[in-house]
Design a protein around this motif. Structure first.
Motif, PDB file in Angstrom:
ATOM      1  N   ARG A   1      -8.549   5.697   8.365  1.00 52.88           N
ATOM      2  CA  ARG A   1      -9.329   6.274   7.261  1.00 52.88           C
ATOM      3  C   ARG A   1     -10.126   5.176   6.570  1.00 52.88           C
ATOM      4  O   ARG A   1      -9.640   4.061   6.380  1.00 52.88           O
ATOM      5  N   SER A   2     -11.352   5.482   6.186  1.00 52.30           N
ATOM      6  CA  SER A   2     -12.224   4.465   5.594  1.00 52.30           C
ATOM      7  C   SER A   2     -11.676   3.940   4.270  1.00 52.30           C
ATOM      8  O   SER A   2     -11.807   2.744   3.986  1.00 52.30           O
ATOM      9  N   ASP A   3     -11.048   4.791   3.450  1.00 50.28           N
ATOM     10  CA  ASP A   3     -10.516   4.312   2.173  1.00 50.28           C
ATOM     11  C   ASP A   3      -9.334   3.365   2.381  1.00 50.28           C
ATOM     12  O   ASP A   3      -9.178   2.381   1.662  1.00 50.28           O
ATOM     13  N   ILE A   4      -8.526   3.622   3.393  1.00 43.92           N
ATOM     14  CA  ILE A   4      -7.398   2.738   3.707  1.00 43.92           C
ATOM     15  C   ILE A   4      -7.924   1.405   4.234  1.00 43.92           C
ATOM     16  O   ILE A   4      -7.453   0.333   3.829  1.00 43.92           O
ATOM     17  N   GLN A   5      -8.914   1.450   5.124  1.00 41.37           N
ATOM     18  CA  GLN A   5      -9.509   0.230   5.664  1.00 41.37           C
ATOM     19  C   GLN A   5     -10.145  -0.599   4.552  1.00 41.37           C
ATOM     20  O   GLN A   5      -9.997  -1.819   4.514  1.00 41.37           O
ATOM     21  N   HIS A   6     -10.832   0.073   3.639  1.00 39.21           N
ATOM     22  CA  HIS A   6     -11.466  -0.626   2.525  1.00 39.21           C
ATOM     23  C   HIS A   6     -10.415  -1.315   1.652  1.00 39.21           C
ATOM     24  O   HIS A   6     -10.579  -2.472   1.287  1.00 39.21           O
ATOM     25  N   TYR A   7      -9.356  -0.619   1.326  1.00 39.25           N
ATOM     26  CA  TYR A   7      -8.303  -1.194   0.485  1.00 39.25           C
ATOM     27  C   TYR A   7      -7.668  -2.405   1.166  1.00 39.25           C
ATOM     28  O   TYR A   7      -7.466  -3.435   0.545  1.00 39.25           O
ATOM     29  N   ALA A   8      -7.374  -2.282   2.443  1.00 35.73           N
ATOM     30  CA  ALA A   8      -6.720  -3.370   3.178  1.00 35.73           C
ATOM     31  C   ALA A   8      -7.613  -4.598   3.304  1.00 35.73           C
ATOM     32  O   ALA A   8      -7.128  -5.724   3.297  1.00 35.73           O
ATOM     33  N   ASN A   9      -8.915  -4.399   3.390  1.00 39.53           N
ATOM     34  CA  ASN A   9      -9.840  -5.508   3.599  1.00 39.53           C
ATOM     35  C   ASN A   9     -10.492  -6.034   2.332  1.00 39.53           C
ATOM     36  O   ASN A   9     -11.184  -7.045   2.372  1.00 39.53           O
ATOM     37  N   SER A  10     -10.282  -5.379   1.215  1.00 39.83           N
ATOM     38  CA  SER A  10     -11.030  -5.741   0.013  1.00 39.83           C
ATOM     39  C   SER A  10     -10.385  -6.831  -0.820  1.00 39.83           C
ATOM     40  O   SER A  10     -10.986  -7.301  -1.777  1.00 39.83           O
TER      41      SER A  10
ATOM     42  N   ARG B   1      -1.951  -7.685  -5.087  1.00 38.31           N
ATOM     43  CA  ARG B   1      -1.222  -8.309  -6.177  1.00 38.31           C
ATOM     44  C   ARG B   1      -1.042  -9.796  -5.852  1.00 38.31           C
ATOM     45  O   ARG B   1      -0.743 -10.161  -4.720  1.00 38.31           O
ATOM     46  N   PRO B   2      -1.221 -10.675  -6.827  1.00 40.12           N
ATOM     47  CA  PRO B   2      -1.016 -12.099  -6.536  1.00 40.12           C
ATOM     48  C   PRO B   2       0.448 -12.398  -6.228  1.00 40.12           C
ATOM     49  O   PRO B   2       1.345 -11.690  -6.673  1.00 40.12           O
ATOM     50  N   LEU B   3       0.674 -13.462  -5.474  1.00 37.86           N
ATOM     51  CA  LEU B   3       2.037 -13.859  -5.162  1.00 37.86           C
ATOM     52  C   LEU B   3       2.740 -14.295  -6.433  1.00 37.86           C
ATOM     53  O   LEU B   3       2.134 -14.883  -7.327  1.00 37.86           O
ATOM     54  N   SER B   4       4.025 -14.025  -6.505  1.00 32.98           N
ATOM     55  CA  SER B   4       4.793 -14.420  -7.681  1.00 32.98           C
ATOM     56  C   SER B   4       4.930 -15.941  -7.725  1.00 32.98           C
ATOM     57  O   SER B   4       4.878 -16.616  -6.710  1.00 32.98           O
TER      58      SER B   4
ATOM     59  N   MET C   1       0.829  -1.203   0.000  1.00 32.20           N
ATOM     60  CA  MET C   1       0.000   0.000   0.000  1.00 32.20           C
ATOM     61  C   MET C   1       0.864   1.255   0.000  1.00 32.20           C
ATOM     62  O   MET C   1       0.537   2.237  -0.668  1.00 32.20           O
ATOM     63  N   ILE C   2       1.958   1.243   0.733  1.00 28.27           N
ATOM     64  CA  ILE C   2       2.878   2.385   0.757  1.00 28.27           C
ATOM     65  C   ILE C   2       3.506   2.568  -0.609  1.00 28.27           C
ATOM     66  O   ILE C   2       3.517   3.675  -1.163  1.00 28.27           O
ATOM     67  N   ARG C   3       4.024   1.499  -1.184  1.00 29.88           N
ATOM     68  CA  ARG C   3       4.697   1.588  -2.488  1.00 29.88           C
ATOM     69  C   ARG C   3       3.752   2.008  -3.598  1.00 29.88           C
ATOM     70  O   ARG C   3       4.145   2.698  -4.534  1.00 29.88           O
ATOM     71  N   ALA C   4       2.477   1.606  -3.503  1.00 30.60           N
ATOM     72  CA  ALA C   4       1.492   1.976  -4.523  1.00 30.60           C
ATOM     73  C   ALA C   4       0.967   3.396  -4.322  1.00 30.60           C
ATOM     74  O   ALA C   4       0.261   3.919  -5.178  1.00 30.60           O
ATOM     75  N   GLY C   5       1.302   4.005  -3.184  1.00 37.44           N
ATOM     76  CA  GLY C   5       0.848   5.369  -2.917  1.00 37.44           C
ATOM     77  C   GLY C   5      -0.522   5.450  -2.282  1.00 37.44           C
ATOM     78  O   GLY C   5      -1.084   6.533  -2.160  1.00 37.44           O
ATOM     79  N   HIS C   6      -1.084   4.321  -1.861  1.00 34.70           N
ATOM     80  CA  HIS C   6      -2.400   4.316  -1.218  1.00 34.70           C
ATOM     81  C   HIS C   6      -2.326   4.704   0.252  1.00 34.70           C
ATOM     82  O   HIS C   6      -3.277   5.259   0.789  1.00 34.70           O
ATOM     83  N   LEU C   7      -1.214   4.390   0.902  1.00 29.20           N
ATOM     84  CA  LEU C   7      -1.046   4.682   2.327  1.00 29.20           C
ATOM     85  C   LEU C   7       0.107   5.662   2.495  1.00 29.20           C
ATOM     86  O   LEU C   7       1.252   5.328   2.187  1.00 29.20           O
ATOM     87  N   PRO C   8      -0.190   6.884   2.960  1.00 28.24           N
ATOM     88  CA  PRO C   8       0.891   7.848   3.162  1.00 28.24           C
ATOM     89  C   PRO C   8       1.820   7.396   4.290  1.00 28.24           C
ATOM     90  O   PRO C   8       1.364   6.960   5.342  1.00 28.24           O
ATOM     91  N   ALA C   9       3.112   7.455   4.042  1.00 26.70           N
ATOM     92  CA  ALA C   9       4.104   7.063   5.039  1.00 26.70           C
ATOM     93  C   ALA C   9       5.418   7.751   4.710  1.00 26.70           C
ATOM     94  O   ALA C   9       5.647   8.168   3.581  1.00 26.70           O
TER      95      ALA C   9
END
Length: 59
Positions: A32-41, A45-48, A6-14
């Motif tokens: 934040r609701s958008d962060i919670q939604h992303y983390a739980n949805s 990315r699939p595992l390599s 999430m940090i690398r994709a820019g979804h979670l500020p850090a």
């Protein structure tokens, strides 16, 4: 790994003050609701599937 993705994709500020140090994430960003939604949805990315990877089975 989800948080790091999430940090690398820019979804979670850090911030990382120096390379190799832990990431600093503000508590208010984690609730934040958008962060919670992303983390739980499951929008992850699939595992390599590298040829060198071996599955581990635990009993």
């Amino acid at each position: 790994m989800t948080v790091l993705r999430m940090i690398r994709a820019g979804h979670l500020p850090a911030e990382q003050y120096f390379k190799g140090t832990p990431w600093v994430i503000r508590g208010e960003d984690l609730v934040r609701s958008d962060i919670q939604h992303y983390a739980n949805s499951g929008m992850r990315r699939p595992l390599s599937q590298g040829q060198d990877q071996q599955p581990m089975f635990f009993q």
